[in-house]
Design a protein around this motif. Sequence first.
Motif, PDB file in Angstrom:
ATOM      1  N   ARG A  44      38.890  51.535  52.189  1.00 29.29           N
ATOM      2  CA  ARG A  44      39.643  50.674  51.274  1.00 29.29           C
ATOM      3  C   ARG A  44      38.792  50.314  50.049  1.00 29.29           C
ATOM      4  O   ARG A  44      39.299  50.209  48.924  1.00 29.29           O
ATOM      5  CB  ARG A  44      40.072  49.401  51.994  1.00 29.29           C
ATOM      6  N   ALA A  45      37.478  50.142  50.274  1.00 29.59           N
ATOM      7  CA  ALA A  45      36.588  49.769  49.174  1.00 29.59           C
ATOM      8  C   ALA A  45      36.544  50.840  48.093  1.00 29.59           C
ATOM      9  O   ALA A  45      36.359  50.552  46.908  1.00 29.59           O
ATOM     10  CB  ALA A  45      35.184  49.495  49.712  1.00 29.59           C
ATOM     11  N   ARG A  46      36.725  52.108  48.496  1.00 26.63           N
ATOM     12  CA  ARG A  46      36.718  53.199  47.510  1.00 26.63           C
ATOM     13  C   ARG A  46      37.901  53.084  46.546  1.00 26.63           C
ATOM     14  O   ARG A  46      37.857  53.593  45.422  1.00 26.63           O
ATOM     15  CB  ARG A  46      36.771  54.553  48.221  1.00 26.63           C
ATOM     16  N   PHE A  47      38.956  52.443  47.015  1.00 27.15           N
ATOM     17  CA  PHE A  47      40.154  52.301  46.188  1.00 27.15           C
ATOM     18  C   PHE A  47      40.306  50.865  45.671  1.00 27.15           C
ATOM     19  O   PHE A  47      41.350  50.499  45.144  1.00 27.15           O
ATOM     20  CB  PHE A  47      41.402  52.703  46.997  1.00 27.15           C
ATOM     21  N   GLY A  48      39.272  50.060  45.862  1.00 20.48           N
ATOM     22  CA  GLY A  48      39.320  48.680  45.414  1.00 20.48           C
ATOM     23  C   GLY A  48      39.177  48.559  43.905  1.00 20.48           C
ATOM     24  O   GLY A  48      38.776  49.504  43.209  1.00 20.48           O
ATOM     25  N   THR A  49      39.500  47.390  43.397  1.00 20.25           N
ATOM     26  CA  THR A  49      39.375  47.100  41.964  1.00 20.25           C
ATOM     27  C   THR A  49      38.467  45.885  41.785  1.00 20.25           C
ATOM     28  O   THR A  49      38.443  44.978  42.620  1.00 20.25           O
ATOM     29  CB  THR A  49      40.750  46.817  41.339  1.00 20.25           C
ATOM     30  N   LEU A  50      37.714  45.883  40.684  1.00 21.16           N
ATOM     31  CA  LEU A  50      36.807  44.777  40.379  1.00 21.16           C
ATOM     32  C   LEU A  50      37.454  43.858  39.346  1.00 21.16           C
ATOM     33  O   LEU A  50      37.909  44.313  38.298  1.00 21.16           O
ATOM     34  CB  LEU A  50      35.468  45.310  39.852  1.00 21.16           C
ATOM     35  N   THR A  51      37.425  42.594  39.662  1.00 16.12           N
ATOM     36  CA  THR A  51      37.956  41.590  38.730  1.00 16.12           C
ATOM     37  C   THR A  51      36.913  40.500  38.533  1.00 16.12           C
ATOM     38  O   THR A  51      36.124  40.201  39.428  1.00 16.12           O
ATOM     39  CB  THR A  51      39.257  40.967  39.279  1.00 16.12           C
ATOM     40  N   GLY A  52      36.925  39.916  37.339  1.00 17.49           N
ATOM     41  CA  GLY A  52      35.952  38.883  37.018  1.00 17.49           C
ATOM     42  C   GLY A  52      36.101  37.656  37.905  1.00 17.49           C
ATOM     43  O   GLY A  52      37.210  37.256  38.258  1.00 17.49           O
ATOM     44  N   ALA A  53      34.957  37.053  38.264  1.00 16.12           N
ATOM     45  CA  ALA A  53      34.964  35.838  39.097  1.00 16.12           C
ATOM     46  C   ALA A  53      34.305  34.715  38.307  1.00 16.12           C
ATOM     47  O   ALA A  53      33.143  34.833  37.912  1.00 16.12           O
ATOM     48  CB  ALA A  53      34.218  36.085  40.403  1.00 16.12           C
ATOM     49  N   ASN A  54      35.029  33.662  38.082  1.00 24.74           N
ATOM     50  CA  ASN A  54      34.512  32.527  37.322  1.00 24.74           C
ATOM     51  C   ASN A  54      33.828  31.541  38.275  1.00 24.74           C
ATOM     52  O   ASN A  54      34.262  30.399  38.442  1.00 24.74           O
ATOM     53  CB  ASN A  54      35.650  31.858  36.544  1.00 24.74           C
ATOM     54  N   ARG A  55      32.743  31.984  38.874  1.00 23.29           N
ATOM     55  CA  ARG A  55      32.002  31.174  39.832  1.00 23.29           C
ATOM     56  C   ARG A  55      30.617  31.797  40.027  1.00 23.29           C
ATOM     57  O   ARG A  55      30.369  32.926  39.590  1.00 23.29           O
ATOM     58  CB  ARG A  55      32.748  31.125  41.167  1.00 23.29           C
ATOM     59  N   PRO A  56      29.708  31.094  40.711  1.00 23.48           N
ATOM     60  CA  PRO A  56      28.394  31.669  40.993  1.00 23.48           C
ATOM     61  C   PRO A  56      28.505  32.888  41.915  1.00 23.48           C
ATOM     62  O   PRO A  56      29.459  33.019  42.682  1.00 23.48           O
ATOM     63  CB  PRO A  56      27.645  30.520  41.689  1.00 23.48           C
ATOM     64  N   ALA A  57      27.519  33.748  41.828  1.00 20.52           N
ATOM     65  CA  ALA A  57      27.526  34.979  42.610  1.00 20.52           C
ATOM     66  C   ALA A  57      27.369  34.701  44.097  1.00 20.52           C
ATOM     67  O   ALA A  57      26.636  33.785  44.510  1.00 20.52           O
ATOM     68  CB  ALA A  57      26.395  35.897  42.143  1.00 20.52           C
ATOM     69  N   GLN A  58      28.084  35.500  44.912  1.00 18.12           N
ATOM     70  CA  GLN A  58      28.003  35.405  46.359  1.00 18.12           C
ATOM     71  C   GLN A  58      27.685  36.786  46.932  1.00 18.12           C
ATOM     72  O   GLN A  58      27.828  37.806  46.257  1.00 18.12           O
ATOM     73  CB  GLN A  58      29.334  34.898  46.939  1.00 18.12           C
TER      74      GLN A  58
END
Length: 471
Positions: A146-160
């Motif tokens: 599933r991760a291969r077909f995932g999409t990245l979106t901006g996160a308005n928070r500290p990194a986790q």
Amino acid sequence: MKSTVEHLSPTRVRINVEVPFDELKPNFDRAYRKLAQQIRIPGFRPGKAPARVIESRIGRAPILDEVVNEAIPTKYMEAVTTSELRAIGRPDIEVTKIEDGDHVAFTAEVDIRPDIDLPDFGDLSVAVDEVEVTEEEVLEQLDELRARFGTLTGANRPAQTGDFVSVDLTATVDGEEVEDAKTTGLSYEVGSGNLVEGIDEAIVGAEAGESRTFTTKLLAGEHAGKDAEVTVTVQSVKVRELPEADDEFAGMASEFDTIDELMADLRERLRRVKRMQQGVQARDKVLEALLERTEVPLPEAVLEAEVESRKHDAVHAFDHDEERLAEFLKSQDKTTEEFDAEVRADAERSVKTQLVLDSIAEKENVGVNDNELTERIIYQAQRFGISPDEYVKRAQESGQLGAIFADVRRGKALATVVRRATVTDAAGNAVDLEELFGRVEEPAEQPPVEEAPAAEIAEDEAAVGEGAANK
């Protein structure tokens, strides 16, 4: 030609050879032709001067030197073959007498493969892990797909942990900036551990635009093994959103129509991988049991050559700078003496393994056909990312084709042992390794090379038998 053999030890012999001049006539003829092309004698065209004229011009000594230097390697090999010696390594040759017109005498000291008393392979017994595929493992594989077909979106928070960040990196050692460690716009998955130690802890909790500094040891480059102050600046934080695990996803990501069919396929693939891992574990454990039950005197010259080769490879990684290697060892809390001891122990095991597997290959009449050799070459070429032709060319230039042949033969010899050993899983159930190593066969008295056991599974043994002698 006369030759005698003195056994200096179970692993070394001295061969005494006498070659009458009558046998050297072809060598003299070639020597005269070669020298005739190299010297200019008035009244004769190049290469046409008679032997007696050449001798009168340059003397007898250069001719004898040329003859002896050409003849000795051939006569040495004749003596080895005639005496049925299993010579290994390079011989130390010394010319002891040259009686012009009568004979040439020389000695050759060389290591030999010792006689080895091999145990009954059927008495070897090892236990390996069970092949068990859990639902959690199947779901993990599904998530990776599933991760291969995932999409990245901006996160308005500290990194986790699990986020994807874009970072800039700089590093200093003793206040001086390390150019090789400087980078900008590097994409990194937090928690993956693919960069330097300490970076994940530094990034977690940092917001876009925030910089953090931590101390770590550099693992490569000019300052390998030294402490460095690393500054990481987070430029952006993104989270990966995965598609739903449903029939629509199965159709998009695979040849299957339903998610249940996809899950079943992932479960079967995991089972095959674990079966392969079980086979590799069986191979390694059988080899260990075999070595423990086999006494092998080690040829000293061969062992020392292996030790030096391993030390050379180690320092080569540091551009042959022994001080940098020492600094790296210090960073690993290891002394040079401990490193040397480890190298020698590994070399001893490697040489012992090669000798044992070569003896098994000889006893079992294990051969290597062209297809098996070609498959190994293709496999190795793929590993190095080059064409098979280029790999063969490099192997020829470095004199490694013989080593490739020997490695394939040793892998097949070890597979022969594994097939006859008793292999059980942790629950005490017999493990059937026929899929990987072929069925158990008793060797015929003199089987043809092409019909050696396991020829039909050479592709699997290219992976499973790979590097057996170097473990």
